[in-house]
Scaffold this motif. Structure first.
Motif, PDB file in Angstrom:
ATOM      1  N   LEU A 108      -6.289   0.278  -0.982  1.00 53.50           N
ATOM      2  CA  LEU A 108      -5.237   0.896  -0.182  1.00 53.50           C
ATOM      3  C   LEU A 108      -4.327  -0.155   0.446  1.00 53.50           C
ATOM      4  N   ILE A 109      -4.939  -1.210   0.975  1.00 51.66           N
ATOM      5  CA  ILE A 109      -4.136  -2.263   1.601  1.00 51.66           C
ATOM      6  C   ILE A 109      -3.279  -2.973   0.559  1.00 51.66           C
ATOM      7  N   THR A 110      -3.872  -3.263  -0.600  1.00 50.71           N
ATOM      8  CA  THR A 110      -3.123  -3.924  -1.670  1.00 50.71           C
ATOM      9  C   THR A 110      -1.979  -3.053  -2.149  1.00 50.71           C
ATOM     10  N   SER A 111      -2.245  -1.767  -2.316  1.00 49.90           N
ATOM     11  CA  SER A 111      -1.204  -0.855  -2.769  1.00 49.90           C
ATOM     12  C   SER A 111      -0.133  -0.674  -1.697  1.00 49.90           C
ATOM     13  N   PHE A 112      -0.559  -0.665  -0.442  1.00 46.29           N
ATOM     14  CA  PHE A 112       0.416  -0.577   0.655  1.00 46.29           C
ATOM     15  C   PHE A 112       1.312  -1.807   0.667  1.00 46.29           C
ATOM     16  N   TYR A 113       0.715  -2.959   0.357  1.00 42.70           N
ATOM     17  CA  TYR A 113       1.528  -4.166   0.248  1.00 42.70           C
ATOM     18  C   TYR A 113       2.572  -4.009  -0.855  1.00 42.70           C
ATOM     19  N   ASN A 114       2.185  -3.433  -2.005  1.00 45.27           N
ATOM     20  CA  ASN A 114       3.130  -3.238  -3.100  1.00 45.27           C
ATOM     21  C   ASN A 114       4.295  -2.355  -2.670  1.00 45.27           C
ATOM     22  N   MET A 115       3.986  -1.303  -1.901  1.00 48.76           N
ATOM     23  CA  MET A 115       5.052  -0.436  -1.405  1.00 48.76           C
ATOM     24  C   MET A 115       5.893  -1.147  -0.357  1.00 48.76           C
ATOM     25  N   ALA A 116       5.250  -1.962   0.480  1.00 43.97           N
ATOM     26  CA  ALA A 116       5.995  -2.717   1.497  1.00 43.97           C
ATOM     27  C   ALA A 116       6.953  -3.693   0.834  1.00 43.97           C
ATOM     28  N   ASP A 117       6.507  -4.327  -0.246  1.00 42.35           N
ATOM     29  CA  ASP A 117       7.363  -5.234  -1.004  1.00 42.35           C
ATOM     30  C   ASP A 117       8.613  -4.494  -1.487  1.00 42.35           C
ATOM     31  N   THR A 118       8.409  -3.313  -2.069  1.00 42.61           N
ATOM     32  CA  THR A 118       9.527  -2.500  -2.541  1.00 42.61           C
ATOM     33  C   THR A 118      10.400  -2.053  -1.382  1.00 42.61           C
ATOM     34  N   PHE A 119       9.785  -1.720  -0.248  1.00 46.43           N
ATOM     35  CA  PHE A 119      10.526  -1.272   0.930  1.00 46.43           C
ATOM     36  C   PHE A 119      11.451  -2.373   1.451  1.00 46.43           C
ATOM     37  N   PHE A 120      10.931  -3.575   1.638  1.00 42.62           N
ATOM     38  CA  PHE A 120      11.742  -4.664   2.181  1.00 42.62           C
ATOM     39  C   PHE A 120      12.826  -5.115   1.197  1.00 42.62           C
ATOM     40  N   VAL A 121      12.468  -5.195  -0.080  1.00 41.34           N
ATOM     41  CA  VAL A 121      13.468  -5.565  -1.086  1.00 41.34           C
ATOM     42  C   VAL A 121      14.542  -4.485  -1.184  1.00 41.34           C
ATOM     43  N   GLY A 122      14.144  -3.229  -0.953  1.00 41.71           N
ATOM     44  CA  GLY A 122      15.106  -2.121  -0.992  1.00 41.71           C
ATOM     45  C   GLY A 122      16.192  -2.247   0.051  1.00 41.71           C
ATOM     46  N   LYS A 123      15.960  -3.044   1.088  1.00 38.88           N
ATOM     47  CA  LYS A 123      16.979  -3.265   2.112  1.00 38.88           C
ATOM     48  C   LYS A 123      18.086  -4.196   1.616  1.00 38.88           C
ATOM     49  N   ILE A 124      17.847  -4.882   0.482  1.00 40.62           N
ATOM     50  CA  ILE A 124      18.867  -5.791  -0.068  1.00 40.62           C
ATOM     51  C   ILE A 124      19.912  -4.968  -0.811  1.00 40.62           C
ATOM     52  N   ASN A 125      19.532  -4.343  -1.933  1.00 37.52           N
ATOM     53  CA  ASN A 125      20.406  -3.427  -2.663  1.00 37.52           C
ATOM     54  C   ASN A 125      19.609  -2.750  -3.787  1.00 37.52           C
ATOM     55  N   THR A 126      20.266  -1.839  -4.493  1.00 43.14           N
ATOM     56  CA  THR A 126      19.599  -1.078  -5.552  1.00 43.14           C
ATOM     57  C   THR A 126      19.178  -1.974  -6.711  1.00 43.14           C
ATOM     58  N   SER A 127      20.006  -2.958  -7.073  1.00 44.73           N
ATOM     59  CA  SER A 127      19.681  -3.851  -8.189  1.00 44.73           C
ATOM     60  C   SER A 127      18.441  -4.687  -7.881  1.00 44.73           C
ATOM     61  N   ALA A 128      18.296  -5.118  -6.628  1.00 43.41           N
ATOM     62  CA  ALA A 128      17.114  -5.884  -6.233  1.00 43.41           C
ATOM     63  C   ALA A 128      15.865  -5.013  -6.302  1.00 43.41           C
ATOM     64  N   THR A 129      15.985  -3.748  -5.874  1.00 42.87           N
ATOM     65  CA  THR A 129      14.867  -2.813  -5.972  1.00 42.87           C
ATOM     66  C   THR A 129      14.454  -2.619  -7.425  1.00 42.87           C
ATOM     67  N   ALA A 130      15.456  -2.492  -8.290  1.00 42.20           N
ATOM     68  CA  ALA A 130      15.179  -2.329  -9.714  1.00 42.20           C
ATOM     69  C   ALA A 130      14.521  -3.575 -10.292  1.00 42.20           C
ATOM     70  N   ALA A 131      14.904  -4.755  -9.789  1.00 46.57           N
ATOM     71  CA  ALA A 131      14.328  -6.015 -10.283  1.00 46.57           C
ATOM     72  C   ALA A 131      12.824  -6.069 -10.030  1.00 46.57           C
ATOM     73  N   VAL A 132      12.388  -5.542  -8.886  1.00 45.82           N
ATOM     74  CA  VAL A 132      10.955  -5.493  -8.595  1.00 45.82           C
ATOM     75  C   VAL A 132      10.245  -4.642  -9.649  1.00 45.82           C
ATOM     76  N   GLY A 133      10.874  -3.531 -10.039  1.00 44.38           N
ATOM     77  CA  GLY A 133      10.297  -2.693 -11.080  1.00 44.38           C
ATOM     78  C   GLY A 133      10.241  -3.390 -12.426  1.00 44.38           C
ATOM     79  N   VAL A 134      11.261  -4.204 -12.717  1.00 46.49           N
ATOM     80  CA  VAL A 134      11.288  -4.954 -13.978  1.00 46.49           C
ATOM     81  C   VAL A 134      10.180  -6.002 -14.012  1.00 46.49           C
ATOM     82  N   VAL A 135      10.044  -6.761 -12.935  1.00 46.76           N
ATOM     83  CA  VAL A 135       9.054  -7.837 -12.879  1.00 46.76           C
ATOM     84  C   VAL A 135       7.643  -7.273 -12.728  1.00 46.76           C
TER      85      VAL A 135
END
Length: 456
Positions: free
Chosen positions: A33-60
């Motif tokens: 749960l903590i590891t998965s929450f970290y994955n969502m937190a990573d997406t959450f914080f990167v999502g504050k940059i822009n949509t392309s950055a959020t998509a990059a997390v999905g690509v990587v």
């Protein structure tokens, strides 16, 4: 050392099954749960940059799946073997396998890092990065590759500890790194203004802390010590690693291929579609993390008792886990379906296209969620007892045998709506495949118990 291992054997083979599974799964559920929450937190914080950055997390994420495929192959391959050998009290053989799995993973991770950094741009394009996503994906992937050797080895240590029945030490190592990552993300991304590279740097630093803690856990509690002198790179050991780890390799590698294909097809509908699927994948991963953690508590019980020929305990543990998981997943799916728009909005509130696509995809995911109770636990049981072929079939089913055909056929026939429903269709197909494989194995164990009873 030997006395501690004998005590652990008695505990694993004599403690009432429901209590033992809950005892071992508690730390692994927390860890997942903590590891998965970290994955969502990573997406959450990167999502504050822009949509392309959020998509990059999905690509990587596909690259992360490759790293995990290596780690789980060596970790599950060596761990399954170790649990059965500890169950039959062959401690020296177990120690050699522990060292062989660990050092092999470290070397494999190093090779991946070198090759990936040499071909960084072609690699990120291959993973599905568009021209607008490419700069962010290259920056994120470059840091991730630097940590590939010890990230791969960490997965081996984590799994070996779990299969020895030392879920607490595994939890401390994994969870500590995940919590540190959540703290470092906003510091590196916003305070130090490192952008998406900061998110990746936070990941590899926290993973290194996890690696160190897991290494220390191997030196405590009667666990097998990792010694270079026990490294035995023979065909016999690699065959066992491949036999036990190939289902994990299939599952993780085909997940990477599926994500790449999904990114390419979704890219035809813009960065918003890639970002939406990326968000839903992280949310679904969080929803399934408790199930996987629960199953990880089942695996050492399964391995020890199968090795000790206590087949009735294996069957009892399996059915107990399936029933508990089914009730839990039904509750999660109802909540996820009802609050899908609010969940997606947490990550990209200001993007209407991401919200619209993400809501539909998440609701379809929730409809198939209860089926995972059988598919995941069946796969874990088959893999742990050494039925590599059957386990590989189940592992390939959801993201490969069922998902890829659904992805291409439905998107070609119905466009975006077909793409959105493809994962649900794959979940139904994988359930249909897993049921007869699981039932036949449970019947075989019943027969083995009867044969042993007749001989005595």
């Amino acid at each position: 050392m030997e006395e501690q291992q004998n005590e652990k054997f008695q505990h694993m083979t004599q403690t009432p099954v429901p209590r033992l599974v809950c005892e071992l799964s508690g730390p692994t559920i927390i860890s997942m749960l903590i590891t998965s929450f970290y994955n969502m937190a990573d997406t959450f914080f990167v999502g504050k940059i822009n949509t392309s950055a959020t998509a990059a997390v999905g690509v990587v994420f596909s690259l992360m799946a490759i790293i995990q495929a290596l780690g789980f192959t060596f970790g599950h391959g060596s761990g399954n073997y170790i649990s059965r050998k500890l169950g039959s009290q062959e401690f020296e053989d177990a120690e050699k396998m522990a060292a062989t799995g660990f050092f092999s993973a470290l070397i494999a991770g190093g090779v991946l890092a070198v090759v990936g950094l040499l071909f960084l741009e072609p690699l990120t394009r291959l993973l599905g990065a568009t021209e607008t996503i490419l700069p962010y994906a290259k920056q994120y992937a470059g840091f991730i590759l630097l940590g590939a050797p010890y990230m791969t080895a960490s997965l081996v240590l984590n799994n070996q500890l779990r299969f020895q029945g030392s879920a607490f030490y595994a939890m401390v190592g994994i969870a500590s790194g995940a919590v540190l990552n959540i703290a470092l993300d906003p510091l590196f991304i916003f305070v130090l203004d490192m952008g998406i590279g900061g998110a990746a740097l936070a990941t590899i630093l926290s993973q290194f802390v996890s690696f160190c803690l897991l290494w220390m856990g191997c030196k405590r509690g009667g666990n097998l010590r990792i010694k270079l002198g026990n490294f035995t790179p023979t065909a016999a050991y690699f065959t066992q690693i491949l036999k036990g780890g190939f289902p994990s390799f299939c599952r993780q590698s085909i997940a990477s291929v599926a994500t790449i294909c999904l990114n390419f097809i979704a890219g035809g509908y813009g960065d918003a579609a890639i970002a939406a699927f990326s968000i839903v994948n992280r949310v679904a991963q969080f929803a399934s993390s408790a199930l996987i953690g629960f199953g990880q508590g089942f695996q050492p019980v399964c391995g020890f008792n199968y090795g000790a020929k206590l087949y009735s305990r294996v069957r009892e543990a399996f059915w107990f886990c399936v029933k508990v998981a089914l009730v839990f997943l039904i509750a999660v799916s109802v909540l996820g379906y009802a609050f899908a728009p609010q969940v997606v909005a947490v990550f990209r509130k200001g993007d209407a296209a991401v919200l619209e696509i993400g809501t539909v995809v998440l609701r379809y995911q929730c409809l198939g969620l209860p089926l995972w109770s059988w598919v995941v636990l069946c796969n874990m049981m088959l893999q742990t007892i050494g039925k590599s072929f059957s386990a590989s079939i189940v592992a390939l089913a959801r993201q490969g045998l069922c998902f890829l055909p659904a992805l291409f056929l439905l998107s070609a026939a119905f466009g975006l709506p077909g793409l959105e429903i493809s994962q649900l269709c794959a979940d139904i197909g994988s359930f249909i495949i897993a049921v007869p494989l699981g039932i036949s194995t449970l019947r075989q164990m019943k027969l083995l118990k009867q044969m042993d009873a007749a001989q005595t």
